[in-house]
Design an enzyme around this catalytic site. Structure first.
Site, PDB file in Angstrom:
ATOM      1  N   ASP A 161      43.674 -18.038   0.489  1.00  0.00           N
ATOM      2  CA  ASP A 161      43.765 -16.719  -0.141  1.00  0.00           C
ATOM      3  C   ASP A 161      45.191 -16.192  -0.059  1.00  0.00           C
ATOM      4  OD1 ASP A 161      43.464 -13.967  -0.846  1.00  0.00           O
ATOM      5  OD2 ASP A 161      41.385 -14.030  -0.171  1.00  0.00           O
ATOM      6  N   HIS A 220      41.235 -16.681  -3.345  1.00  0.00           N
ATOM      7  CA  HIS A 220      40.525 -15.403  -3.264  1.00  0.00           C
ATOM      8  C   HIS A 220      39.307 -15.375  -4.187  1.00  0.00           C
ATOM      9  CE1 HIS A 220      40.208 -11.219  -2.079  1.00  0.00           C
ATOM     10  NE2 HIS A 220      40.050 -10.863  -3.337  1.00  0.00           N
ATOM     11  N   SER A 257      36.267  -8.909  -0.862  1.00  0.00           N
ATOM     12  CA  SER A 257      37.482  -8.192  -1.243  1.00  0.00           C
ATOM     13  C   SER A 257      37.289  -6.688  -1.022  1.00  0.00           C
ATOM     14  CB  SER A 257      37.820  -8.531  -2.703  1.00  0.00           C
ATOM     15  OG  SER A 257      39.168  -8.283  -2.984  1.00  0.00           O
TER      16      SER A 257
END
Lengths: 350, 350
Positions: B295, B324, B141
């Site tokens: 995601d 995610h 991320s």
């Protein structure tokens, strides 16, 4: 009571009121004088079989989707008697900010269900107009939730149904998404558990809600291909301010929370002890289920599961990068596509 | 300054500090004494070529992903010298709530960029340890954003790179999504433009942020198939409270806003005048790009576009209904899968 011109006759009208005394609510409690605001287009024919009922989406009113009505369009007022009811709690019908029921203060307006709306609408149709048959019930998003409720609750009355971008039962994922939308208002500065004194105080929360909608209301592709340009905006920032924020800023936060709570608890399987297949299996209407292909709020996949449980249903996804908000018809091609789909459904004999 | 035990040595340590005097920031201004906190595992070998750098995600610290380190795992401390830097503004490194820089009050902590983090980390590696080569930079991320920044900014230094669930430039859609996350704090009761006196006052805002993450952090399928049960939760409500809210509630809102702002502005094409293809084309590392198949925050489709612009890249999506947040490795199979992927990348000769 708070004065909010957004919901006035001038801005949302013309609308009329149908009053229901001592309206009992599904979750308990009652509204002493439930004022259901509505507008109509066209004329009810003698057989009373030319009725189209078009309940509205979250944050909408009877005026929001009037563009779908017009000569030559599917919802042609020269043929049909079209009724747009306002949701209970939408700011126009009896709502937290406008109720004169002394037993209900603004901040503890009772919990309303989709079923309450549909029962109130049913009273309007039967008592005010003597209607026993509806040629088409259609609605977008929360309007689709009301459409499903109509088709399950009054199966013999609804001839055709078009749920557009909505499901018959709010999924767990959708529930947490809506919890996030509610939070934008409930946790906002000045919300004060609903005891604010003017909507202007809640401007930050309303703008935050608008931003959340901008993130999930259209499709990724819409942003990737900069389709906001085709809608007349010059930047993402301008799209956020002039489209999303402009939409929500004039509204009453308690009205929005009332509707979001309804949305979160929509579930036609209440009628069948939690058995969604039995509920949808009881529908007698011809259903054209129209999700939006790129919808992030009510996905095509979820809607497809509903379609599979309805006896007489065609699954007809709507292609548009506007995703959930294609129904606004900002792109003429989206408007034309949906209008065409509605014509097709109205042409089906039942 | 606000005391927040969440960021203490006891809770996030052990970590050490590397101090950078007069650290100049990309967006202007400087931090008089920028304290970069970090932890290490294993031993730097004589050739100084066994280095793995693992910057962290939004709301994380050097401790968040330590589970990936261990004998027999890809990040094996008997082979590698593994460095976990804390982001500037994450609450452990120099941050709004802990800075003793008298020129910076808590509420106007300067804007920090991903580039600032990576430059500070570069100073740590080169000045503290004399490192000139990194065997692997990886991150999830915001960690992926830092990974891309490393690979573009120091192309000769980075031998392998694993961006996991992140893009090289924040897309417009992701930008509005992050604006929604920021809003959960900025519009929250008691935020007061960052001038709050204790984090407890911001509990509603932090919980709202948690709810938004619960809606976009995992996949729809995760909820539809009730995979929270497999993670040990008994209801969606318990999953929200004990997983998402428990994660965010102890944190400092200004630290979270600092990181979200960084996330929103991540863009390696700053180095090439806005030409993202040129920026990614300059990467010399072997890249295994690992998005999460389901995601909703950084989609596989977006990540695929990055992969196509990187000279030596394999696109290797990670299948998991955790979406995610598969990187947390709550499901052992997700942890094992990612660990296996990292072993594969570390085995590639460069």
């Amino acid at each position: 009571m708070i004065n909010n011109e957004h919901y006035s006759q001038e801005n949302q009208g013309p609308y009329e009121y149908f009053d229901i005394k001592n309206f009992e609510l599904e979750y308990g409690g009652k509204i002493a004088n439930c004022r259901l605001a509505y507008s109509t287009h066209g004329t009810l024919n003698e057989a009373k079989d030319n009725v189209i009922l078009f309940p509205h989406m979250f944050s909408g009113t009877s005026k929001s989707l009037e563009a779908y009505v017009g000569e030559g369009k599917a919802l042609d007022p020269s043929k049909y008697f079209i009724i747009f009811p306002n949701q209970i709690g939408n700011g126009v019908s009896t709502s937290p900010h406008n109720t004169d029921d002394v037993s209900i203060s603004m901040c503890d307006f009772p919990q309303i269900s989709i079923g309450d709306d549909v029962r109130a609408q049913h009273e309007l149709l039967s008592q005010q107009f003597g209607i026993t048959e509806v040629a088409l019930v259609l609605g977008w998003s929360m309007g689709a939730q009301q459409t499903y409720e109509w088709a399950v609750r009054y199966p013999e009355m609804v001839k055709r149904a078009a749920p557009i971008g909505g499901t018959a039962k709010t999924s767990d994922h959708n529930t947490v998404m809506v919890e996030g939308l509610i939070g934008a208002l409930r946790t906002a500065i000045n919300f004060n558990d609903g005891n604010y004194t003017s909507c202007e105080e809640l401007d930050k929360g309303l703008c935050h809600l608008a931003v959340l909608f901008s993130a999930i209301g259209v499709s990724r592709e819409f942003y990737a291909k900069e389709h906001w340009r085709d809608a007349g905006f010059e930047s993402v920032e301008q799209f956020l301010v002039d489209f999303w924020k402009a939409w929500f800023r004039p509204m009453d936060p308690n009205a929005l929370v009332t509707m979001l709570d309804k949305w979160q608890h929509a579930d036609v399987s209440k009628h069948t002890g939690g058995d969604i297949a039995a509920a949808l299996g009881s529908i007698q209407a011809v259903v054209h289920n129209m999700p939006f292909e790129q919808d992030m709020m009510f996905t095509d996949l979820e809607c497809r599961e509903d379609s599979a449980m309805i006896p007489n249903c065609e699954h007809k996804p709507i292609p548009s990068t506007w995703g959930h908000f294609a129904m606004f018809g900002v792109f003429p091609q989206d408007f034309g596509y949906i209008d065409g789909q509605l014509k097709e459904l109205l042409a089906v004999s039942t």
